[in-house]
Design an enzyme around this catalytic site. Structure first.
Site, PDB file in Angstrom:
ATOM      1  CE  LYS C 116      -5.271  -2.681   5.939  1.00  0.00           C
ATOM      2  NZ  LYS C 116      -5.234  -3.479   4.735  1.00  0.00           N
ATOM      3  CD  GLU C 200     -11.327  -8.814   6.402  1.00  0.00           C
ATOM      4  OE1 GLU C 200     -11.043  -7.635   6.567  1.00  0.00           O
ATOM      5  OE2 GLU C 200     -11.146  -9.437   5.325  1.00  0.00           O
ATOM      6  NE  ARG C 292      -2.042   4.370  -1.183  1.00  0.00           N
ATOM      7  CZ  ARG C 292      -2.444   3.344  -1.915  1.00  0.00           C
ATOM      8  NH1 ARG C 292      -2.782   3.501  -3.164  1.00  0.00           N
ATOM      9  NH2 ARG C 292      -2.548   2.132  -1.386  1.00  0.00           N
TER      10      ARG C 292
END
Lengths: 500, 167, 500, 167
Positions: C116, C200, C292
């Site tokens: 990430k 975050e 994906r």
């Protein structure tokens, strides 16, 4: 908008209509005959009332009893579906006399279009071509002979009072005329209580192509494009697709324009279908107009994105169509395969029994309109249509490959179905290439019927193992040998059912 | 346990290695087979890695086995049957090809023949109405019409004997 | 094109992929764990091989065994589906080393986007906004405190090594920081074998909005529009729709452009999803990119008409995308409802057992992507996703009414499912009006969970009659009374599964 | 035959008019009811013309009946039960609210309490992993932890007794 709609039908079309009503927030009332007590349309409806015993004449065609139920349950509209009473103008009129709305065109329109000769006359006035033939009933052999000479053999004799191949005869030579006329008239009388017959030119390699039209009470008449319905058995459609792989854009527009003209000429309301025959030279002829929803309406829904049943209900309630001609922009390709309880490899012999297991196909581009459930008894009283499998794809190749894939997943145990036979039609060169007429299935039928099981070593080994396993599980009584199952051959003699 | 299977007159002997789990040995090529029951009449079979779904319906003379939409009539004999057959003690093999039975329930709408009529193979005998269709039932053999058990207008049940044709 | 594809997955996504392969004429190989022997993906595949015992680590995550099967069955490509090994770059690399194609982006892309913080750095270079926070792992409480002060409370602590809500903590005040960091790190270590955590900003009423992108090896990168995925439970999506009722065309275009830029920046190949958070002031932030197929890909297929799995296979085989940006003209509205084996009214407690009966919904605009069959045992070993119901309509209202209609028809007996709970979400004012954020389900959950059965006289009477009938049929033993069933309350503690 | 049904403590007596066909009479308003079995646990009910599908699952203390996606727990007593109850002979009514059972099979990944710990209603007792989710099992009552039958890392079967809470 209506609050409660009674569906005067059964099977997959009743389920289809109930689904749309539910999405519109409209209450639904099913009617059912005694053997249909646990049929899906009864289970899925909000209300359900028994309308009589097994034979259609005692139940789904029992006008008096249906009218009583309409009053009793306080329905404010009736949807007739297709078949049964859908094109019966007496029923339509009686319904409206009770103050209940009829989801369909006016009684007068039903009457005119239901009489094939009246329809021919009306259409001739609009300037549209009809199949060369008589506009009045033929009664004498002499008149018939003269007409036949004028339009040229081969000719078709058809019943004025109904369709479905009933009372229909192909005549290739003059000496067959007398006998055929007599047979046709007696068959027509029996089927439609109307022995009037007429003559039509018999076309070479004709395509059955129909235009879906829609009209509201606000002067909007729209064509939703064509459906190619040339794969038929017993004069009944079994596979349909849109767009047609046969006609070009020019002819498509021309047929749509004529269909709209005809629709306007009879002050139409709701969904209708104008059927044409198109011969191999692109000559086309008006055949008839069906004043109700068509079995194959889903393929039009798949390419246009329009819910035809919803539009039927809305225009019957006086609303405007939700689309205009320019909003109709068909996209992709759709195919419908009707799933019948019959064995295609044994001349479409019908099959009855209890459905012990069902695996429906699913996934992207696959739509099922089913009228059956596990545990249901398929009786000999009604049409053998179990449901319809519809596939959509970006192009014809995709929707066709998807249809083959989906049919491969589809399993109904307990009765025989048309699934294996239809799989073979879709895999046949003539369908794959999109080169077929209404005569094609007759031509390839014997080829498909004689098709021996593929001598695939692995399949045969699998079958052996399966049989042993099953034998073993049953811990069976000794199996009586030599008592071979009787294989009677079935031959068709046409349908009693209305044309759909 | 040994079994003999017959498909279209081709016979093959197979044996179970173990009757408790689902593994069989085909004694020709000794492949391991994984066959498992899914429901009353459906089985999943893995055969050399290939996945097949089988649906099986018992018929009076064997099993109709459908593999990938192809149906085979398979007859199965177990060791006891094979033994009996060796001693010439198999069951009654006389054919009843001349008996016409109703394959589905329906209404006899028309009857084209009467006792004593000569009929050819494929000739129409009667019309049976079912599912809104009129179905013509043809003679499976050439011969002479014997006893007729029904008349026009009768309702018949599935499997009911309709008439006899003697050849 | 490939001849044979091995699907390294199970359940509905394996079935989904096999369906497209079959339509393309490609042979399929399924792998299965011991308890999955009779699962639909095994039955529907051309070939199937056992890959180990029940636990995922012994079977669907057993890289060595899967590689052996790939070699043995001679597959020329591997489709990983989602979850399991789909974002495992070691597996992707090992597959390709055997000379087998990987249906997905390059190993390097998977690796970058799977980390990430690496992804945040890459995206920051393209100029796209990311959620304010740290770009390096936070190790000391002091650093954490300073960062929090800078971006302002509330903040989120998240794991660098994975998603799914695992290792995630909301911190509203400084004094919660130390404890939360410790918990998050230990949870992250356990789940992802990686205890790195980062900070975050916590957004107010955020929407989870993602853009489906597609890229081929011929420099084409296309956006297929957005999906609104804000209805979540346990940090996992449960309902998705497209288009989003929240964002406007301007924002839609902006997000698409940024998603395409990010896709280009990592030399992407195949199907990918760029996830954003959008706050109530229309500020948006890059969240992550999934390398994906997404669980919710069908809604994009429904509005674009494009088979995403087919395109994945084609571009993996080196072909061009079958469409360009200007061919993508989404039409109508689609909604997906995930069907889980869990009781929404009891805090999503999972449910196991044998499926004794299934009635799937069908009809116009209804798509089922199912991974179950009657008779199947639902085990505790895998994700509880049983399948997905997708509806399409001309507009949001139609697809929503269709979803409610279809869920009403849907019956799965033998286990508890999320169907009744999802029905209530769809009928709730906040969904009906399209006014919801990722916090909405938490807010209305208690309201829905406490919802007492409607005190409808007729329902209660029906229930009484049904119980008597059942009691009567069972001709039962005396029922032990007073032995009340234990109702334990379940509380969720997050998922081990990857974010989907 | 007479039955007494209980839903949420509201009891209603009903009787069959005929136990052979599917028609019942509700003795309050004498409505005719058409109830027919569709499968092992599904019934179709026509009640005043309204069509309902019922699915029924037997529970240890009655039947879970689902009507239009609403589930009711219905207890049924027949004449014999009612008679027994009149004479005060109903079954054991002591509650076992303090027994914690596994509602699904799974893996005990963490255990938060030990025997003798005081726990409050709603407090987490353990984490049970199943279907890739970690499920916290909370105490349904306040009390003191008694015997614990499992330890972290154990697999438990559905219905297995995990621990006791004494209040």
């Amino acid at each position: 908008m209506f609050c409660k709609i009674l569906i005067a039908n059964r099977g997959e079309i009743a389920v289809r209509i109930i689904r749309t009503c539910r999405e519109m927030g409209i209450q639904t009332v099913a009617i059912y005959s005694e053997p249909d007590r646990t049929s899906p349309h009864v289970l899925i409806a909000d209300e359900a009332y028994c309308v009589g015993s097994a034979p259609s004449s005692e139940s789904y065609l029992n006008v008096q009893k249906i009218l009583e139920i309409i009053q009793m349950c306080d329905a404010d509209a009736v949807h007739p579906g297709y078949g049964f009473l859908s094109e019966n103008c007496n029923f339509a009129e009686a319904v409206q006399k009770t103050g209940t709305a009829w989801i369909g065109p006016s009684t007068k329109t039903i009457m005119t279009m239901g009489d094939k000769m009246a329809a021919r006359k009306l259409v001739l006035k609009t300037g549209a071509p009809v199949v060369p033939g008589t506009t009045e009933p033929i009664t004498s052999i002499k008149d018939a002979g003269e007409t036949a000479d004028k339009i040229g053999y081969p000719i078709l004799i058809k019943a004025a009072g109904g369709g479905g191949g009933k009372g229909m005869r192909i005549i290739r030579m003059e000496n067959e005329l007398e006998n055929a006329m007599e047979q046709a008239r007696s068959e027509a009388k029996k089927a439609f209580a109307d022995d009037r017959i007429y003559i039509e030119k018999y076309l070479e390699e004709p395509h059955h192509i129909e235009i879906q039209v829609f009209a509201d009470n606000h002067r909007n008449v729209v064509s939703l494009g064509e459906r190619e319905c040339s794969i038929q058995r017993r004069y009944q459609k079994i596979i349909e697709e849109t767009p047609s792989p046969f006609i070009d854009d020019k002819l498509r527009k021309e047929l749509s324009k004529i269909a709209v003209d005809i629709t306007k000429s009879c002050k139409y309301l709701g969904a209708g279908t104008v059927e044409f025959l198109v011969d191999k030279y692109n000559n086309f002829y008006f055949l008839e107009m069906n004043t109700r929803l068509q079995v194959e309406h889903p393929i039009t829904e798949m390419v246009t994105g329009i819910d035809l049943v919803k539009e039927q209900i809305c225009v019957a309630a006086g609303e405007k169509l939700s689309f205009t001609q320019k909003d109709v922009t068909p996209s992709g390709h759709a195919i419908e395969c009707r799933i019948y309880a019959e064995n295609g490899f044994n001349n479409f012999a019908p099959s009855t029994g209890k459905i012990t297991e069902v695996t429906f196909p699913h996934g992207l581009g696959v739509r099922m309109d089913e009228g059956i459930r596990v545990g249901q008894e398929i009786t000999p009283y009604y049409d053998p249509l179990l449901g319809k499998l519809i596939t959509w794809g970006n192009d014809r190749q995709t929707s066709l490959q998807r249809m083959i894939r989906a049919l491969g997943e589809f399993n109904i145990a307990g009765i025989e179905t048309s699934i294996p036979f239809c799989l073979m039609i879709f895999q046949h060169k003539s369908f794959q290439e999109g080169k077929y007429s209404t005569h094609t299935l007759d031509t390839i039928k014997n080829e498909l019927q004689k098709e021996v099981p593929i001598q695939n070593e692995e399949h045969i080994l699998a079958a052996r193992i399966g049989a042993i396993q099953s034998h073993h599980q049953l811990k069976p009584e000794l199996i009586p040998r030599g008592n071979h199952q009787q294989k009677t051959s079935w031959a068709s003699a046409g349908r009693k059912d209305e044309l759909r | 346990m040994k079994f003999n299977t017959i498909i279209e007159n081709i016979s093959l002997e197979m044996k179970f290695s173990d009757s408790i789990n689902q593994h069989l040995i085909n004694n020709n090529d000794n492949v391991e087979i994984d066959c498992i029951q899914l429901s009353i009449n459906a089985y999943s079979l893995l055969l050399n890695g290939k996945s097949h779904i089988l649906t099986i319906n018992k018929q009076i003379d064997g099993y109709d086995v459908t593999v990938d939409h192809h149906t085979y009539l398979v007859q199965v004999q177990d060791e006891v049957d094979v033994l009996l057959e060796k001693f010439g003690m198999q069951g009654n093999t006389s054919s009843h090809a001349g008996e016409i039975h109703a394959l589905i329930p329906g209404l006899v709408s028309r009857l084209f023949v009467k006792p004593g009529d000569r009929v050819e193979n494929g000739q129409g005998l009667l019309i049976l109405e079912a599912m809104k269709m009129e179905n013509e039932i043809d003679s499976p053999i050439s011969g002479v019409v014997g006893k007729i058990y029904i008349k026009a207008g009768d309702k018949v049940e599935k499997g009911e004997l309709i008439m006899e044709i003697n050849n």
